[in-house]
Design a protein around this motif. Structure first.
Motif, PDB file in Angstrom:
ATOM      1  N   ILE A 140      32.870 -11.431  37.329  1.00 13.26           N
ATOM      2  CA  ILE A 140      32.280 -12.308  37.597  1.00 13.26           C
ATOM      3  C   ILE A 140      30.671 -12.257  37.762  1.00 13.26           C
ATOM      4  N   GLY A 141      29.841 -12.651  36.754  1.00 13.06           N
ATOM      5  CA  GLY A 141      28.403 -12.619  36.920  1.00 13.06           C
ATOM      6  C   GLY A 141      27.876 -13.687  37.663  1.00 13.06           C
ATOM      7  N   ILE A 142      26.772 -13.285  38.719  1.00 14.04           N
ATOM      8  CA  ILE A 142      26.173 -14.415  39.557  1.00 14.04           C
ATOM      9  C   ILE A 142      24.640 -14.345  38.958  1.00 14.04           C
ATOM     10  N   ILE A 143      24.377 -15.378  38.068  1.00 16.01           N
ATOM     11  CA  ILE A 143      23.021 -15.494  37.225  1.00 16.01           C
ATOM     12  C   ILE A 143      22.331 -16.229  37.913  1.00 16.01           C
ATOM     13  N   LEU A 144      20.806 -15.389  38.174  1.00 11.48           N
ATOM     14  CA  LEU A 144      19.932 -15.885  38.810  1.00 11.48           C
ATOM     15  C   LEU A 144      19.162 -16.803  38.005  1.00 11.48           C
ATOM     16  N   GLY A 145      18.841 -17.875  37.955  1.00 10.98           N
ATOM     17  CA  GLY A 145      18.320 -18.855  36.845  1.00 10.98           C
ATOM     18  C   GLY A 145      16.817 -18.978  36.950  1.00 10.98           C
ATOM     19  N   SER A 146      16.194 -18.246  37.868  1.00  7.35           N
ATOM     20  CA  SER A 146      14.556 -18.183  37.558  1.00  7.35           C
ATOM     21  C   SER A 146      13.976 -17.081  37.467  1.00  7.35           C
ATOM     22  N   THR A 147      12.845 -16.877  36.905  1.00  3.88           N
ATOM     23  CA  THR A 147      12.325 -15.525  36.610  1.00  3.88           C
ATOM     24  C   THR A 147      10.735 -15.730  37.367  1.00  3.88           C
ATOM     25  N   ARG A 148      10.250 -16.717  38.091  1.00  2.25           N
ATOM     26  CA  ARG A 148       9.003 -16.775  38.422  1.00  2.25           C
ATOM     27  C   ARG A 148       8.707 -15.930  39.957  1.00  2.25           C
ATOM     28  N   GLN A 149       7.670 -15.567  40.074  1.00  2.00           N
ATOM     29  CA  GLN A 149       7.023 -14.892  41.182  1.00  2.00           C
ATOM     30  C   GLN A 149       7.522 -15.713  42.336  1.00  2.00           C
ATOM     31  N   LEU A 208      31.514 -10.071  31.218  1.00  2.00           N
ATOM     32  CA  LEU A 208      32.007 -10.912  32.161  1.00  2.00           C
ATOM     33  C   LEU A 208      33.051 -12.090  31.551  1.00  2.00           C
ATOM     34  N   ASP A 209      33.881 -12.174  32.679  1.00  2.00           N
ATOM     35  CA  ASP A 209      34.856 -13.376  32.317  1.00  2.00           C
ATOM     36  C   ASP A 209      34.640 -14.808  32.894  1.00  2.00           C
ATOM     37  N   GLY A 210      33.483 -14.839  33.842  1.00  3.89           N
ATOM     38  CA  GLY A 210      33.236 -15.924  34.380  1.00  3.89           C
ATOM     39  C   GLY A 210      31.723 -15.902  34.748  1.00  3.89           C
ATOM     40  N   PHE A 211      31.083 -16.927  35.493  1.00  2.00           N
ATOM     41  CA  PHE A 211      29.920 -17.023  35.947  1.00  2.00           C
ATOM     42  C   PHE A 211      29.780 -18.013  36.985  1.00  2.00           C
ATOM     43  N   VAL A 212      28.707 -17.638  37.842  1.00  2.00           N
ATOM     44  CA  VAL A 212      28.252 -18.621  38.949  1.00  2.00           C
ATOM     45  C   VAL A 212      26.810 -18.429  38.695  1.00  2.00           C
ATOM     46  N   PHE A 213      26.152 -19.760  38.339  1.00  4.06           N
ATOM     47  CA  PHE A 213      24.795 -20.054  38.146  1.00  4.06           C
ATOM     48  C   PHE A 213      24.134 -20.398  39.343  1.00  4.06           C
TER      49      PHE A 213
END
Length: 182
Positions: free
Chosen positions: A8-17, A73-78
């Motif tokens: 399971i991937g925990i996807i970080l949804g921001s790229t800003r400083q 990955l089999d699933g995600f947490v955004f």
């Protein structure tokens, strides 16, 4: 017969400083790792240096690495923060930069913002549907007013622990069921 753990991937949804998503992502991962029901990892979209959709050749190393990571990955947490009542442009671009590697996988959403990031999460749910990602019902929402100090230092209320665990359980269950379709 032993069953292999899901990834399971925990996807970080921001790229800003100065973004808060790494703090929230690490908190979710800490909760997830205590469960021992899947392998959890932080996936930071900023590390992939994705070109804007439609720009470039499609052969950029970051784009290929992004698709390979998602395929593993089999699933995600955004981890979703609300910007102007929606998700970040970086997350939308990351979602659009892949297609079939999203199909038949499950996702949970942990959102934050002035209204708990609820509007961004609702936009993400529509996008997930188009990408054949089954989003689970339980949705922890974090308030900038009560779960952050000075709107930047993450300090979650204890009450969120139960929702995060419920959401993770749903993501693992659905990810396992959907794996049979892939």
């Amino acid at each position: 017969m032993t069953q292999e753990k899901l990834n399971i991937g925990i996807i970080l949804g921001s790229t800003r400083q100065g973004r808060a998503s790494p703090q929230v992502g690490e908190w979710v991962k800490g909760i997830a790792d205590k469960r021992e029901d899947a392998n959890y990892e932080i996936v930071d979209i900023s590390e992939f240096k994705l070109p804007f959709l439609g720009e470039g050749t499609g052969d950029e190393p970051g784009l290929q690495a992004w698709n390979q990571k998602l395929a593993s990955l089999d699933g995600f947490v955004f981890i979703v923060q609300e910007y102007n009542h929606s998700i970040t442009g970086a997350l939308k671009n990351a979602l659009d930069s892949a297609r079939d590697v999203w199909y038949n996988k499950a996702a949970g959403i942990v959102s934050y913002g002035s209204t708990g990031g609820a509007r961004a999460a609702e936009h993400l749910r529509g996008i997930c549907g188009e990408l054949k990602i089954a989003d689970v019902r339980t949705h922890p929402t974090l308030s900038l007013f009560t779960d952050f100090v000075n709107f930047s230092e993450f300090n979650p209320a204890e009450l969120h622990l139960e929702n995060v665990n419920t959401m993770l359980g749903e993501v693992v269950a659905w990810s396992g069921a959907l794996k049979t379709l892939r």
